[in-house]
Write a protein that holds these residues in place. Structure first.
Motif, PDB file in Angstrom:
ATOM      1  N   SER A 120      21.746   5.889  37.333  1.00 21.39           N
ATOM      2  CA  SER A 120      20.139   5.654  37.793  1.00 21.39           C
ATOM      3  C   SER A 120      19.354   4.966  36.676  1.00 21.39           C
ATOM      4  O   SER A 120      19.952   4.983  35.513  1.00 21.39           O
ATOM      5  N   ASP A 128      11.849   4.413  35.855  1.00 22.14           N
ATOM      6  CA  ASP A 128      11.476   5.878  36.192  1.00 22.14           C
ATOM      7  C   ASP A 128      12.295   6.419  37.507  1.00 22.14           C
ATOM      8  O   ASP A 128      12.260   7.456  37.838  1.00 22.14           O
ATOM      9  N   ASP A 129      13.036   5.407  38.263  1.00 19.78           N
ATOM     10  CA  ASP A 129      13.668   5.688  39.593  1.00 19.78           C
ATOM     11  C   ASP A 129      14.978   6.531  39.102  1.00 19.78           C
ATOM     12  O   ASP A 129      15.939   6.251  38.437  1.00 19.78           O
ATOM     13  N   LYS A 130      14.926   7.657  39.740  1.00 17.59           N
ATOM     14  CA  LYS A 130      16.115   8.786  39.512  1.00 17.59           C
ATOM     15  C   LYS A 130      16.653   9.112  40.993  1.00 17.59           C
ATOM     16  O   LYS A 130      17.477  10.263  41.113  1.00 17.59           O
ATOM     17  N   THR A 131      16.302   8.423  42.061  1.00 17.39           N
ATOM     18  CA  THR A 131      16.338   8.904  43.217  1.00 17.39           C
ATOM     19  C   THR A 131      18.010   8.489  43.693  1.00 17.39           C
ATOM     20  O   THR A 131      18.504   9.021  44.685  1.00 17.39           O
TER      21      THR A 131
END
Length: 806
Positions: A120, A128-131
């Motif tokens: 990710s 910042d995207d960790k989904t």
């Protein structure tokens, strides 16, 4: 100072390669010590194409993806919900260092081998995207197998810059950007943060007072509420980490971010934990202490500047904040401090507390007094952005003595003369404008302007000349070999003798020692000198480094003793040392001391190095005497004699010392065995033998010319006798008498035996002497020798009431 080139480009849009930038900064005074890729851990990450996805047979939440990276294919176990067939993703191959410090490895996951990891944005440290995994949009230049760093343009660099103490303005991204702007002539891009852009709530003033404007020249503060503490956004945390600062929380990180960006230290207090609330900048009161944010309890001295609330200190000004008022997870309201403290005050406090921080490092060197308020505006803007907080009322600015900028003038002709250049005045004016000088007058004779407040190092005309040299480029300054007439001063006459003495002693296996000219008065007392001894007329040092170096030395003996003690402590027991140096005797208040040169040599330990071929024997007084005799003989000093006992030198063991007398009453020095009680002071294992000579007397006695004596052409004749004389007469007395008779043909007399005991009567001794006779023009006959020798022997026997020993 570590900065990112991408951060630098926000202030100055340079296009030069990073290697060129580093070299140009170094050549203008900001040495770039190291360059490293900001995303060096992502070097193994490549673009891959997801070709096939099957469920993991042992784990329902996982899938096994077959991905292609160029001509290679890999199986990767992935749990991301957004992975789909046909996607372009980021494949972290084994060895990749992720943003959390984890290293990707090839491993088995529930029985399925995974040869890497689909990552990710957050895992890669680029967002910042960790989904879910990072999905790349198809593009003409984006192909499987290509480096992710190249595809996303992540070729950012960290420059590690060594900033000299006189350039505190370069301890920030903005400061380095100003240098880049000046070097390349590129305009700066500075985005201001006007107050009206920040959301405000009704007015809420906090009283602020400055006790002493000489210690704190400016103090500004802003109150913000509605703060939500949490982690900082990735872009901010990444920049702080690249600068060598660990992210803590969004409020603290903003103050550190502005510190690196603008060079202004700041501090945030939890407003609800301030008593009053009020702020007082004052010196510490007797008995006050503070627990700082590093968890240490610190006792405060009365000359230390502190930030206090209505009751107690809450921060050490310019150094570190207090733990009781630091921002924590429950903080809702904050007071942000931005100030200007006197550099010497911060340095004194930092040194006393033995603490150096990023803030104190900058305050000690000097920050821009006019940059205090702009840094606070920038801080409130960023805190509002990352925490959702709003500014309460107006920013408070206490500025009792506004900074007055300096004005300098420069003569172009003078600058060119100093630099050896021919730069036009117009070009010089452009250089000065590039470094922020606001010009008020320019002509061929003189250029005048106002110095920017952040350039605290520009104080004289010559400082501007240095700036011109930097920007013009040192390689562009013509190289000229300086011409000067060199007139070498003739060496002092005594220097030749110094060299001769050292060479003679070195040739005998002695070691030259050079020691400090300072000593402890206790060492002189250890020598047992009489109270009227001139060696007790010491010159005291007003600001000694220690009590052991509080007086100028009046003798070389203590320093050599210290050397022996130090060597024996290291098990170097066999020593032959000497020192030729100056001693100093006080002559009265306000007068320069009397200086004399002395020579001291000593020996102790074994006579020979430890070996199967040499007996293990200790040196004795005659070993030292042999060194002394060789020195005097090599210097051409003749007609010297020894006089037993040395009443002026109590440090010798009684009965083992003698004075060396030349020319009847001139004392060259003394030699003997050092008293064991003296050795005990330095903890030295004896015995130790020492001689001390006066250089001035030695210089008067030494022969300046070497005399050549031809080899004897005719043989010598030797006659031995042994005479019994009373103990009161020394062998030296006999030799002086014999040589005083000046007998014909006598070349030398040598004492070869001294005996006491039966059958020699008590109170007498037997002295064996060998007489050597030689003629320079013929071979002596036995009759010629007997005539001279018999007459000489009868004269000795009669003069000393002696008799021949049978």
């Amino acid at each position: 100072m570590r900065i990112l080139t991408s951060w630098l480009k926000e202030f100055v849009h340079f296009t030069q390669p990073v290697e060129t930038l580093a070299e140009d900064l170094t050549m203008t005074g900001l040495e770039v010590e190291e360059m490293e890729p900001a995303y060096k851990g992502l070097a193994p990450v490549v673009v891959c194409l997801v070709e096939e996805i099957v469920p993991h047979p042992q784990a329902l939440h996982l899938q096994v993806c077959t991905v292609a990276a160029g001509e290679q294919k890999f199986d990767v176990v992935c749990g991301a919900p957004n992975v789909e067939k046909g996607q372009l993703a980021a494949l972290a191959r084994p060895g990749t260092l992720l943003s959390d410090g984890t290293t990707v490895e090839s491993s088995d996951i529930y029985g399925i081998h995974s040869d890497g990891m689909l990552c990710s944005e957050a895992e890669l440290g680029i967002g910042d995207d960790k989904t879910g995994i990072l999905v790349l949009e198809p593009a003409p230049g984006c192909k499987p197998g290509m480096s992710l760093v190249d595809i996303l343009g992540l070729k950012d660099w960290v420059l590690d810059i060594a900033v000299t103490p006189n350039r505190p303005d370069c301890l920030s991204v903005l400061g380095v950007a100003r240098e880049v702007s000046a070097i390349y002539g590129i305009p700066l891009t500075i985005t201001k943060s006007p107050n009206h852009q920040i959301t405000k709530s009704p007015n809420h003033q906090i009283p602020i007072s400055i006790e002493d404007p000489d210690l704190c020249g400016r103090y500004t503060a802003a109150v913000m509420e509605g703060i939500r503490i949490g982690p900082s956004p990735h872009w901010m945390a990444m920049r702080l980490q690249a600068s060598g600062i660990r992210p803590i929380n969004n409020v603290v990180d903003v103050t550190n971010y502005v510190l690196i960006e603008l060079g202004q230290p700041l501090h945030a207090f939890d407003l609800d934990r301030l008593t009053g609330p009020a702020i007082e900048v004052r010196t510490a009161r007797p008995g006050e202490s503070i627990k700082t944010i590093d968890g240490k309890d610190r006792e405060l001295q009365p000359d230390m500047l502190v930030i206090a609330d209505a009751e107690r200190p809450v921060a050490v000004a310019g150094v570190m904040g207090g733990a009781e008022t630091e921002v924590n997870d429950d903080t809702k309201r904050i007071l942000i401090e931005s100030a200007w403290f006197v550099p010497i005050q911060v340095r004194r406090t930092s040194k006393a507390l033995k603490t150096i921080t990023e803030s104190s490092y900058r305050f000690e060197r000097g920050v821009d007094p006019e940059g205090v308020i702009s840094a606070l505006y920038r801080t409130t803007e960023l805190i509002s952005q990352v925490t959702g907080g709003c500014l309460v009322g107006e920013i408070k600015d206490v500025y009792p003595r506004p900074y007055k900028p300096g004005y300098l003038s420069l003569r172009p002709e003078r600058a060119n003369k100093l630099l050896g250049t021919g730069i036009e005045p117009g070009q010089i004016a452009q250089f000065l404008e590039r470094i922020g000088i606001e010009l008020s007058h320019v002509d061929d004779e003189e250029i005048k302007g106002m110095v920017p407040t952040y350039r605290l190092d520009l104080k004289e005309e010559v400082d501007l000349v240095e700036e011109i040299a930097r920007l013009h480029g040192f390689p562009n300054i013509p190289t000229q070999v300086p011409w000067a007439g060199i007139a070498a001063r003739a060496p002092e006459p005594s220097q030749g003798l110094v060299d001769r003495i050292k060479n003679i002693l070195l040739s005998q296996g002695m070691t030259d020692v050079i020691s400090y000219s300072f000593m402890s008065p206790e060492e002189l007392k250890a020598l047992g000198l009489d109270k009227d001894d001139p060696r007790l007329q010491m010159v005291w040092i007003q600001n000694p480094l220690s009590d052991e170096q509080s007086v100028m030395r009046t003798s070389l003996i203590p320093s050599l003793m210290e050397t022996v003690a130090r060597n024996q402590a290291q098990r170097n027991m066999d020593l032959g040392l000497f020192e030729l140096g100056t001693v100093f005797y006080a002559r009265g208040t306000g007068e320069l001391p009397n200086e004399e040169q002395r020579i001291v040599a000593l020996c102790t330990g074994s006579r020979h190095p430890e070996s199967w071929s040499w007996p293990r024997e200790q040196v004795d007084l005659f070993d030292l005497k042999g060194v002394l005799e060789e020195l005097l003989q090599a210097l051409g000093i003749s007609e010297w004699k020894t006089v037993l006992e040395t009443p002026d030198d109590p440090f010798y063991l009684q009965g083992t010392s003698a004075r060396i007398v030349w020319d009847k009453n001139s004392i060259l020095g003394s030699f003997g065995q050092i008293d064991p009680n003296v050795l005990e002071f330095w903890d030295i294992n004896g015995p130790l033998f020492l001689f001390e000579l006066s250089f001035d007397t030695l210089e008067a006695a030494a022969s300046q010319q070497l005399k050549f004596l031809p080899l004897a052409r005719y043989p010598a004749v030797e006659r031995d006798i042994a005479i019994i004389v009373q103990d009161m007469f020394s062998a030296q007395d006999l030799l002086e008498y014999i040589y005083g008779q000046s007998p014909n043909f006598l070349e030398k007399v040598r004492i070869f035996d001294v005996y006491r005991g039966k059958p020699v009567p008590e109170g007498s001794k037997s002295i064996g002497m060998r007489f050597t006779y030689r003629a320079t023009d013929h071979t002596l006959s036995d009759r010629e020798v007997s005539e001279v020798h018999d007459l000489l022997v009868r004269s000795v026997l009669q003069s000393y009431k002696a008799k021949l020993r049978d």
